[in-house]
Design a protein around this motif. Structure first.
Motif, PDB file in Angstrom:
ATOM      1  N   PHE A  32       6.102  10.645  -1.727  1.00 49.11           N
ATOM      2  CA  PHE A  32       6.536  10.231  -0.402  1.00 49.11           C
ATOM      3  C   PHE A  32       5.579   9.204   0.198  1.00 49.11           C
ATOM      4  CE2 PHE A  32       6.449  10.841   4.250  1.00 49.11           C
ATOM      5  CZ  PHE A  32       7.759  10.477   4.546  1.00 49.11           C
ATOM      6  N   TYR A  33       4.287   9.491   0.128  1.00 45.15           N
ATOM      7  CA  TYR A  33       3.294   8.556   0.679  1.00 45.15           C
ATOM      8  C   TYR A  33       3.254   7.254  -0.126  1.00 45.15           C
ATOM      9  CZ  TYR A  33       1.454  12.261   3.708  1.00 45.15           C
ATOM     10  OH  TYR A  33       1.304  13.216   4.676  1.00 45.15           O
ATOM     11  N   LYS A  34       3.462   7.336  -1.422  1.00 45.44           N
ATOM     12  CA  LYS A  34       3.458   6.130  -2.260  1.00 45.44           C
ATOM     13  C   LYS A  34       4.632   5.214  -1.888  1.00 45.44           C
ATOM     14  CE  LYS A  34       3.039   4.566  -7.057  1.00 45.44           C
ATOM     15  NZ  LYS A  34       4.023   3.488  -6.954  1.00 45.44           N
ATOM     16  N   MET A  35       5.801   5.822  -1.607  1.00 45.79           N
ATOM     17  CA  MET A  35       6.947   5.026  -1.178  1.00 45.79           C
ATOM     18  C   MET A  35       6.609   4.244   0.085  1.00 45.79           C
ATOM     19  SD  MET A  35      10.458   7.209  -1.844  1.00 45.79           S
ATOM     20  CE  MET A  35      10.018   8.649  -0.866  1.00 45.79           C
ATOM     21  N   LEU A  36       5.931   4.901   1.012  1.00 50.27           N
ATOM     22  CA  LEU A  36       5.547   4.254   2.266  1.00 50.27           C
ATOM     23  C   LEU A  36       4.531   3.138   2.017  1.00 50.27           C
ATOM     24  CD1 LEU A  36       5.212   7.455   4.452  1.00 50.27           C
ATOM     25  CD2 LEU A  36       6.760   5.573   4.960  1.00 50.27           C
ATOM     26  N   LYS A  37       3.523   3.445   1.226  1.00 46.94           N
ATOM     27  CA  LYS A  37       2.465   2.456   0.956  1.00 46.94           C
ATOM     28  C   LYS A  37       3.007   1.228   0.230  1.00 46.94           C
ATOM     29  CE  LYS A  37      -1.767   5.198   0.772  1.00 46.94           C
ATOM     30  NZ  LYS A  37      -2.833   5.691  -0.110  1.00 46.94           N
ATOM     31  N   ASP A  38       3.909   1.453  -0.724  1.00 51.29           N
ATOM     32  CA  ASP A  38       4.469   0.343  -1.496  1.00 51.29           C
ATOM     33  C   ASP A  38       5.257  -0.622  -0.619  1.00 51.29           C
ATOM     34  OD1 ASP A  38       3.336   1.315  -3.777  1.00 51.29           O
ATOM     35  OD2 ASP A  38       5.175   2.194  -4.595  1.00 51.29           O
ATOM     36  N   LYS A  39       5.730  -0.146   0.520  1.00 54.51           N
ATOM     37  CA  LYS A  39       6.477  -0.994   1.449  1.00 54.51           C
ATOM     38  C   LYS A  39       5.619  -1.496   2.606  1.00 54.51           C
ATOM     39  CE  LYS A  39      10.230  -1.112  -0.813  1.00 54.51           C
ATOM     40  NZ  LYS A  39      10.724  -2.380  -1.355  1.00 54.51           N
ATOM     41  N   GLY A  40       4.317  -1.277   2.490  1.00 57.86           N
ATOM     42  CA  GLY A  40       3.399  -1.832   3.477  1.00 57.86           C
ATOM     43  C   GLY A  40       3.100  -0.949   4.665  1.00 57.86           C
ATOM     44  N   PHE A  41       3.606   0.281   4.671  1.00 56.34           N
ATOM     45  CA  PHE A  41       3.316   1.205   5.771  1.00 56.34           C
ATOM     46  C   PHE A  41       1.950   1.858   5.550  1.00 56.34           C
ATOM     47  CE2 PHE A  41       7.950   1.052   5.568  1.00 56.34           C
ATOM     48  CZ  PHE A  41       8.278   0.818   6.893  1.00 56.34           C
ATOM     49  N   GLU A  42       1.222   2.057   6.630  1.00 54.33           N
ATOM     50  CA  GLU A  42      -0.092   2.695   6.537  1.00 54.33           C
ATOM     51  C   GLU A  42       0.038   4.196   6.738  1.00 54.33           C
ATOM     52  OE1 GLU A  42      -3.187   0.923   8.838  1.00 54.33           O
ATOM     53  OE2 GLU A  42      -2.465  -1.115   8.498  1.00 54.33           O
ATOM     54  N   VAL A  43      -0.534   4.955   5.808  1.00 57.58           N
ATOM     55  CA  VAL A  43      -0.553   6.417   5.914  1.00 57.58           C
ATOM     56  C   VAL A  43      -1.925   6.935   5.508  1.00 57.58           C
ATOM     57  CG1 VAL A  43       1.908   6.844   5.554  1.00 57.58           C
ATOM     58  CG2 VAL A  43       0.427   6.605   3.574  1.00 57.58           C
ATOM     59  N   ALA A  44      -2.331   8.031   6.128  1.00 54.49           N
ATOM     60  CA  ALA A  44      -3.591   8.686   5.742  1.00 54.49           C
ATOM     61  C   ALA A  44      -3.262   9.653   4.611  1.00 54.49           C
ATOM     62  CB  ALA A  44      -4.189   9.405   6.945  1.00 54.49           C
ATOM     63  N   SER A  45      -3.012   9.110   3.418  1.00 53.91           N
ATOM     64  CA  SER A  45      -2.479   9.911   2.313  1.00 53.91           C
ATOM     65  C   SER A  45      -3.440  11.011   1.848  1.00 53.91           C
ATOM     66  CB  SER A  45      -2.106   9.005   1.135  1.00 53.91           C
ATOM     67  OG  SER A  45      -3.207   8.225   0.735  1.00 53.91           O
ATOM     68  N   ARG A  46      -4.743  10.729   1.856  1.00 48.44           N
ATOM     69  CA  ARG A  46      -5.696  11.752   1.406  1.00 48.44           C
ATOM     70  C   ARG A  46      -5.740  12.932   2.363  1.00 48.44           C
ATOM     71  NH1 ARG A  46     -10.926   8.147  -0.707  1.00 48.44           N
ATOM     72  NH2 ARG A  46      -9.813   7.087  -2.420  1.00 48.44           N
ATOM     73  N   ILE A  47      -5.773  12.632   3.645  1.00 41.64           N
ATOM     74  CA  ILE A  47      -5.756  13.708   4.648  1.00 41.64           C
ATOM     75  C   ILE A  47      -4.428  14.456   4.568  1.00 41.64           C
ATOM     76  CG2 ILE A  47      -5.742  14.231   7.121  1.00 41.64           C
ATOM     77  CD1 ILE A  47      -7.672  11.923   7.521  1.00 41.64           C
ATOM     78  N   GLY A  48      -3.335  13.694   4.451  1.00 47.92           N
ATOM     79  CA  GLY A  48      -2.013  14.311   4.367  1.00 47.92           C
ATOM     80  C   GLY A  48      -1.878  15.226   3.168  1.00 47.92           C
ATOM     81  N   LEU A  49      -2.361  14.779   2.019  1.00 46.24           N
ATOM     82  CA  LEU A  49      -2.308  15.604   0.807  1.00 46.24           C
ATOM     83  C   LEU A  49      -3.192  16.838   0.937  1.00 46.24           C
ATOM     84  CD1 LEU A  49      -2.285  12.909  -2.024  1.00 46.24           C
ATOM     85  CD2 LEU A  49      -0.613  14.751  -1.761  1.00 46.24           C
ATOM     86  N   GLY A  50      -4.380  16.649   1.515  1.00 46.18           N
ATOM     87  CA  GLY A  50      -5.289  17.779   1.705  1.00 46.18           C
ATOM     88  C   GLY A  50      -4.686  18.848   2.601  1.00 46.18           C
ATOM     89  N   LEU A  51      -4.125  18.421   3.726  1.00 45.19           N
ATOM     90  CA  LEU A  51      -3.488  19.360   4.659  1.00 45.19           C
ATOM     91  C   LEU A  51      -2.230  19.971   4.051  1.00 45.19           C
ATOM     92  CD1 LEU A  51      -3.876  17.335   7.982  1.00 45.19           C
ATOM     93  CD2 LEU A  51      -5.052  19.468   7.402  1.00 45.19           C
ATOM     94  N   GLY A  52      -1.476  19.132   3.334  1.00 48.68           N
ATOM     95  CA  GLY A  52      -0.245  19.616   2.717  1.00 48.68           C
ATOM     96  C   GLY A  52      -0.490  20.671   1.658  1.00 48.68           C
ATOM     97  N   LEU A  53      -1.582  20.570   0.925  1.00 53.31           N
ATOM     98  CA  LEU A  53      -1.914  21.560  -0.098  1.00 53.31           C
ATOM     99  C   LEU A  53      -2.607  22.789   0.495  1.00 53.31           C
ATOM    100  CD1 LEU A  53      -3.124  19.192  -2.959  1.00 53.31           C
ATOM    101  CD2 LEU A  53      -1.005  20.523  -2.883  1.00 53.31           C
TER     102      LEU A  53
END
Length: 308
Positions: A41-62
């Motif tokens: 999900f975060y990769k889809m956003l990043k590939d289209k130029g959207f900024e996401v805190a993917s590491r924090i998101g993954l950490g919280l999500g797990l």
């Protein structure tokens, strides 16, 4: 086609084995699905130029399914921390949401860049709730009911049934009764006839599920590698009345389609066909479990408040 068949033959029995196997393997499965799906999900956003805190998101999500797992097994995940202060903390979902928002907001305060701050918080938080929180209901479904293993197995069998019945119904009758498509701009191939077939297919399987599941459980538990994991809990039934079965079938039919359409719209916005390619001809993990994200909470609340 062969790659898709290979995944089905390998993956479906493996899932059923995990549902029967028990605690740790079940948790690992949950973490794997959430981790890979959230990454996609975060990769889809990043590939289209959207900024996401993917590491924090993954950490919280797990962290979320881990905390729920310990809570459901009458343990507190914070009790493993060294300091007494942390041992006093009891996990709850409201506190988790507050902590996640504060953490993501603090990240923005310390970032030099001003633009897209709100977008980054929103996209990251949406991923946590959409993927991690919704799929974590699989743990609640398993541990809050005496027949939790059977409920989880039933839920996935019904999702697969809905998908297959909708596909068959759409191929045979799609557009012949209702001229309008279900969601023409999001998924042009989906038909109203197919959606109705999905509901009817789920209803039929629920009515025979207890007998069907018993046959599956007996077959799987004959294998020596699995038989040790089988217990009296493995053979528990669901026992839904006909009207409860119809209501549940209707709910699953609606929310399985909704889960699929939501992910399809996200992919259509990004201009991509699949969320990933790990499952060969089946796309990514998010593609395969998009319906489950919406169906798992629905089955949980149905069993808790309607069929109790």
């Amino acid at each position: 086609m062969l790659s898709r068949l290979f995944i089905i033959v390998l993956f479906v029995p493996f899932l059923l084995w995990i549902f029967l196997k028990g605690d740790v393997m079940f948790l690992v499965f949950t973490l794997a699905i959430i981790g890979v799906s959230l990454h996609e999900f975060y990769k889809m956003l990043k590939d289209k130029g959207f900024e996401v805190a993917s590491r924090i998101g993954l950490g919280l999500g797990l962290f979320l399914p881990l905390a729920i797992y310990f809570q459901q097994n009458s343990k507190n995940i914070f009790s493993y921390f060294k300091f007494e202060f942390f041992k006093q903390i009891n996990f709850d979902m409201g506190g988790f949401i507050v902590f996640a928002i504060i953490l993501l907001s603090l990240r923005q305060v310390f970032k030099v860049k001003i633009e897209n701050a709100m977008a980054e918080i929103s996209y990251t938080m949406f991923g946590i709730i959409y993927v991690a929180y919704l799929f974590s209901y699989i743990l609640l479904l398993k541990y809050e009911f005496p027949n939790g293993r059977v409920l989880v197995t039933m839920t996935f069998i019904l999702i697969w049934t809905c998908d297959s019945a909708a596909f068959i119904g759409g191929k045979t009758l799609g557009g012949k009764i209702f001229k309008r498509r279900l969601a023409p701009k999001i998924s042009p191939n989906k038909s109203i006839e197919g959606a109705i077939f999905g509901v009817l297919g789920v209803f039929g399987v629920i009515l025979i599920f207890d007998k069907l599941y018993l046959a599956i459980a007996n077959a799987i538990c004959k294998f020596s590698i699995i038989s040790k994991a089988c217990s009296p809990e493995t053979y528990q039934s669901i026992g839904l009345k006909a009207w409860e079965a119809f209501l549940l079938a209707l709910a699953i039919g609606v929310f399985a389609e909704l889960g699929d359409l939501v992910e399809s719209k996200i992919k259509r916005e990004f201009g991509i066909k699949d969320s990933g390619n790990l499952l060969l001809g089946h796309g990514g993990f998010l593609d395969r479990f998009d319906s489950a994200l919406f169906v798992l909470p629905i089955v949980y609340f149905f069993m808790k408040y309607v069929a109790h």
